[in-house]
Design a protein around this motif. Structure first.
Motif, PDB file in Angstrom:
ATOM      1  N   ILE A 168      26.004 -40.300  12.872  1.00 22.92           N
ATOM      2  CA  ILE A 168      27.428 -40.568  12.670  1.00 22.92           C
ATOM      3  C   ILE A 168      28.163 -39.241  12.832  1.00 22.92           C
ATOM      4  N   ILE A 169      29.001 -39.160  13.829  1.00 23.80           N
ATOM      5  CA  ILE A 169      29.767 -37.949  14.089  1.00 23.80           C
ATOM      6  C   ILE A 169      31.168 -38.180  13.527  1.00 23.80           C
ATOM      7  N   GLY A 170      31.568 -37.364  12.559  1.00 27.63           N
ATOM      8  CA  GLY A 170      32.778 -37.643  11.794  1.00 27.63           C
ATOM      9  C   GLY A 170      34.057 -37.079  12.362  1.00 27.63           C
ATOM     10  N   GLU A 171      34.220 -37.077  13.686  1.00 30.19           N
ATOM     11  CA  GLU A 171      35.481 -36.657  14.279  1.00 30.19           C
ATOM     12  C   GLU A 171      36.602 -37.599  13.828  1.00 30.19           C
ATOM     13  N   PRO A 172      37.842 -37.086  13.774  1.00 32.18           N
ATOM     14  CA  PRO A 172      38.929 -37.932  13.266  1.00 32.18           C
ATOM     15  C   PRO A 172      39.166 -39.167  14.124  1.00 32.18           C
ATOM     16  N   SER A 173      38.985 -40.332  13.530  1.00 31.13           N
ATOM     17  CA  SER A 173      39.173 -41.606  14.231  1.00 31.13           C
ATOM     18  C   SER A 173      39.915 -42.611  13.367  1.00 31.13           C
ATOM     19  N   LEU A 174      40.577 -42.108  12.295  1.00 35.17           N
ATOM     20  CA  LEU A 174      41.234 -43.001  11.320  1.00 35.17           C
ATOM     21  C   LEU A 174      40.228 -43.968  10.729  1.00 35.17           C
ATOM     22  N   MET A 175      38.979 -43.509  10.622  1.00 39.86           N
ATOM     23  CA  MET A 175      37.881 -44.300  10.084  1.00 39.86           C
ATOM     24  C   MET A 175      37.615 -45.567  10.900  1.00 39.86           C
ATOM     25  N   GLN A 176      38.070 -45.550  12.153  1.00 40.84           N
ATOM     26  CA  GLN A 176      37.723 -46.633  13.066  1.00 40.84           C
ATOM     27  C   GLN A 176      36.397 -46.300  13.738  1.00 40.84           C
ATOM     28  N   VAL A 177      35.696 -47.325  14.180  1.00 37.93           N
ATOM     29  CA  VAL A 177      34.380 -47.155  14.807  1.00 37.93           C
ATOM     30  C   VAL A 177      34.572 -46.932  16.307  1.00 37.93           C
ATOM     31  N   ILE A 178      34.031 -45.825  16.801  1.00 40.44           N
ATOM     32  CA  ILE A 178      34.170 -45.446  18.212  1.00 40.44           C
ATOM     33  C   ILE A 178      32.777 -45.295  18.809  1.00 40.44           C
ATOM     34  N   ASP A 179      32.535 -45.972  19.929  1.00 41.51           N
ATOM     35  CA  ASP A 179      31.193 -45.884  20.531  1.00 41.51           C
ATOM     36  C   ASP A 179      31.212 -45.392  21.969  1.00 41.51           C
ATOM     37  N   GLY A 180      32.316 -44.749  22.391  1.00 41.37           N
ATOM     38  CA  GLY A 180      32.319 -44.237  23.747  1.00 41.37           C
ATOM     39  C   GLY A 180      33.441 -43.262  24.038  1.00 41.37           C
ATOM     40  N   SER A 321      23.571 -47.394  15.417  1.00 37.79           N
ATOM     41  CA  SER A 321      24.548 -46.586  14.695  1.00 37.79           C
ATOM     42  C   SER A 321      25.894 -47.297  14.608  1.00 37.79           C
ATOM     43  N   ARG A 322      26.327 -47.824  15.731  1.00 40.48           N
ATOM     44  CA  ARG A 322      27.590 -48.574  15.743  1.00 40.48           C
ATOM     45  C   ARG A 322      27.530 -49.762  14.786  1.00 40.48           C
ATOM     46  N   ASP A 323      26.436 -50.506  14.855  1.00 40.38           N
ATOM     47  CA  ASP A 323      26.313 -51.681  14.005  1.00 40.38           C
ATOM     48  C   ASP A 323      26.282 -51.299  12.529  1.00 40.38           C
ATOM     49  N   GLN A 347      23.042 -38.702  21.646  1.00 36.73           N
ATOM     50  CA  GLN A 347      22.624 -39.863  22.430  1.00 36.73           C
ATOM     51  C   GLN A 347      21.642 -39.458  23.530  1.00 36.73           C
ATOM     52  N   THR A 348      21.891 -38.302  24.134  1.00 33.08           N
ATOM     53  CA  THR A 348      21.045 -37.825  25.231  1.00 33.08           C
ATOM     54  C   THR A 348      19.596 -37.618  24.802  1.00 33.08           C
ATOM     55  N   ILE A 349      19.380 -37.223  23.536  1.00 34.10           N
ATOM     56  CA  ILE A 349      17.999 -37.015  23.083  1.00 34.10           C
ATOM     57  C   ILE A 349      17.445 -38.261  22.378  1.00 34.10           C
ATOM     58  N   GLY A 350      18.096 -39.390  22.591  1.00 36.47           N
ATOM     59  CA  GLY A 350      17.546 -40.658  22.117  1.00 36.47           C
ATOM     60  C   GLY A 350      17.982 -41.094  20.740  1.00 36.47           C
ATOM     61  N   ILE A 351      19.033 -40.478  20.181  1.00 40.77           N
ATOM     62  CA  ILE A 351      19.519 -40.878  18.867  1.00 40.77           C
ATOM     63  C   ILE A 351      20.783 -41.700  19.057  1.00 40.77           C
ATOM     64  N   PRO A 352      20.748 -43.006  18.767  1.00 42.69           N
ATOM     65  CA  PRO A 352      21.964 -43.816  18.878  1.00 42.69           C
ATOM     66  C   PRO A 352      23.086 -43.196  18.045  1.00 42.69           C
ATOM     67  N   SER A 353      24.280 -43.110  18.626  1.00 45.86           N
ATOM     68  CA  SER A 353      25.346 -42.347  17.993  1.00 45.86           C
ATOM     69  C   SER A 353      26.657 -43.120  17.967  1.00 45.86           C
ATOM     70  N   VAL A 354      27.485 -42.772  16.999  1.00 45.95           N
ATOM     71  CA  VAL A 354      28.788 -43.398  16.837  1.00 45.95           C
ATOM     72  C   VAL A 354      29.730 -42.379  16.227  1.00 45.95           C
ATOM     73  N   ILE A 355      31.019 -42.529  16.478  1.00 41.78           N
ATOM     74  CA  ILE A 355      32.045 -41.663  15.913  1.00 41.78           C
ATOM     75  C   ILE A 355      32.813 -42.442  14.858  1.00 41.78           C
ATOM     76  N   CYS A 356      32.953 -41.851  13.680  1.00 43.63           N
ATOM     77  CA  CYS A 356      33.774 -42.456  12.634  1.00 43.63           C
ATOM     78  C   CYS A 356      34.083 -41.377  11.610  1.00 43.63           C
ATOM     79  N   GLY A 357      35.353 -41.028  11.475  1.00 43.90           N
ATOM     80  CA  GLY A 357      35.703 -39.979  10.533  1.00 43.90           C
ATOM     81  C   GLY A 357      37.149 -40.081  10.086  1.00 43.90           C
ATOM     82  N   PRO A 358      37.489 -39.354   9.045  1.00 47.42           N
ATOM     83  CA  PRO A 358      38.834 -39.440   8.476  1.00 47.42           C
ATOM     84  C   PRO A 358      39.856 -38.632   9.264  1.00 47.42           C
ATOM     85  N   GLY A 359      41.081 -39.135   9.287  1.00 49.07           N
ATOM     86  CA  GLY A 359      42.165 -38.418   9.931  1.00 49.07           C
ATOM     87  C   GLY A 359      42.448 -38.903  11.330  1.00 49.07           C
ATOM     88  N   ALA A 360      43.568 -38.447  11.869  1.00 50.08           N
ATOM     89  CA  ALA A 360      44.014 -38.851  13.197  1.00 50.08           C
ATOM     90  C   ALA A 360      43.911 -37.687  14.165  1.00 50.08           C
TER      91      ALA A 360
END
Length: 396
Positions: A168-180, A321-323, A347-360
């Protein structure tokens, strides 16, 4: 959690965030002090950890683990460097967190020390629970200038045989789930010609002219990339883009310019597009531009420096990760973002990844950057649910 417990955690998280903001971790200046501070905090919560430095010794990655020593588990990933504040009209000291009307102001509050503070605040809770699989904390350097810390860290994870099941990469996404998101490849191409008097252009090698020919090839490739767009590509626009951001060279109207510099980028939707562009440019330089330049001046040259090649995060039909994060947040869909992150490296090294973090992201990199306190609270709630989930067993 009770409201009292929620409030206590939020208070502690805000206090920790204020401590983190006080470290002026502009990428050029290094992050050793903040990383050592975070390592001490996680160690106090019972985490096992290691650090790794860049060649200067002033920039550190931190990788810490709470829970059993086994494969699987979840990485919570964030970067500790921030962008500069020079020449920005801040209303307050950017490295002193200021709270006003539910907003926490300071450089890095949303991008992305808020997420880092939330993760470390929750470390004692992860340690208190009997986790069936581990939780990992990955805090990196130099994300803002090319994701160089994450490149080193992901290589180290492979070397050490550490195989988490999700990131889970906590970049600012308003706590929305981002997969790309698209990749971001940045370059500087240098042209060395031969100066001379403008009245005799055939006796010199005009670096700007050859830079212009290089640029026109980029324009041609930009059109070709539209035709290479993958079917049903979810990105907007759905093809790899090229942008030329800066061309500079020369000194006067009557002097043949001997030097030129072109700064440009591409945003690949697939690696094959990046390979296609680089191969076409290499052929142009090798077969056309350099022979023409060196016919007049043997020392003429063209070379390209890689500023950064940050791979994209490709949406995948199967993404544990997304799920997982959708379940933790209650989201029923995932989206895309236009900015780059470290997620694609995991993701490149085989770890399913998703972005979800606080802030805009709209608040990032600006003067008076801020993080809504409510966003921080939502992040703490997600991490508390993650702690409960990791007690039950593997996430994938």
């Amino acid at each position: 959690m009770t409201k009292t417990l929620d409030g206590d955690r939020l208070k502690r998280c805000k206090a920790l965030l204020a401590e983190l903001i006080a470290f002026p971790t502009i990428s050029a200046d290094g992050n050793r002090a903040i990383t050592e501070y975070l390592a001490d905090c996680l160690h106090d919560s019972g985490a096992r950890f290691w650090t790794e430095a860049d060649v200067t010794g002033e920039k550190l990655n931190l990788f810490a683990t709470i829970g059993p020593e086994c494969d699987g588990g979840v990485i919570l990933s964030g970067h500790t460097d921030v962008v500069p504040v020079a020449d920005q009209p801040w209303s307050t000291d950017p490295f002193t967190m200021t709270e006003c009307d539910g907003k926490l102001y300071g450089r890095g509050t949303c991008d992305m020390k808020g997420f880092v503070a939330a993760c470390v605040t929750m470390a004692p809770e992860f340690a208190r629970r009997k986790l069936a699989v581990p939780v990992h904390f990955a805090f990196t350097y130099d994300e803002e200038i090319g994701c160089f810390g994450a490149q080193a860290l992901t290589a180290s994870l492979q070397e050490r045989g550490i195989r988490p099941a999700a990131a889970i990469i906590g970049e600012p996404s308003l706590m929305q789930v981002i997969d790309g998101h698209k990749g971001c490849f940045e370059y500087t191409t240098w042209f060395t010609g031969l100066e001379g008097h403008g009245s005799a252009p055939d006796l010199g090698v005009n670096a700007i002219e050859y830079a212009a020919r290089f640029m026109m090839k980029l324009v041609e490739l930009r059109a070709e990339l539209k035709a290479r767009a993958p079917a049903n590509c979810p990105f907007d626009p759905p093809h790899t883009t090229i942008n030329m951001g800066l061309l500079t060279g020369g000194m006067a109207h009557n002097v043949i310019p001997g030097k030129a510099r072109l700064e440009w980028e591409m945003r690949p939707v697939q690696q094959s597009d990046a390979d296609f562009v680089k191969a076409a440019l290499e052929q142009l330089v090798r077969d056309e531009l350099l022979p023409a330049m060196r016919a007049t001046h043997a020392q003429a040259d063209i070379h390209t420096d890689v500023v950064a090649e940050v791979v994209g995060l490709l949406p995948e039909h199967v993404n544990p990760s997304r799920d997982l994060v959708m379940a933790l947040t209650g989201a029923n869909s995932a989206g895309l973002v236009p900015f780059g992150t470290e997620a694609g490296l995991f993701q490149t090294i085989g770890i399913p990844s998703v972005i979800c973090g606080p802030g805009a992201i709209a608040q990032a990199h600006k003067p008076d950057e801020y993080l809504e306190q409510d966003q921080l609270a939502l992040c703490l709630q997600m991490l508390d649910r993650l702690a409960q989930r990791l007690e039950r067993g593997p996430v994938a």
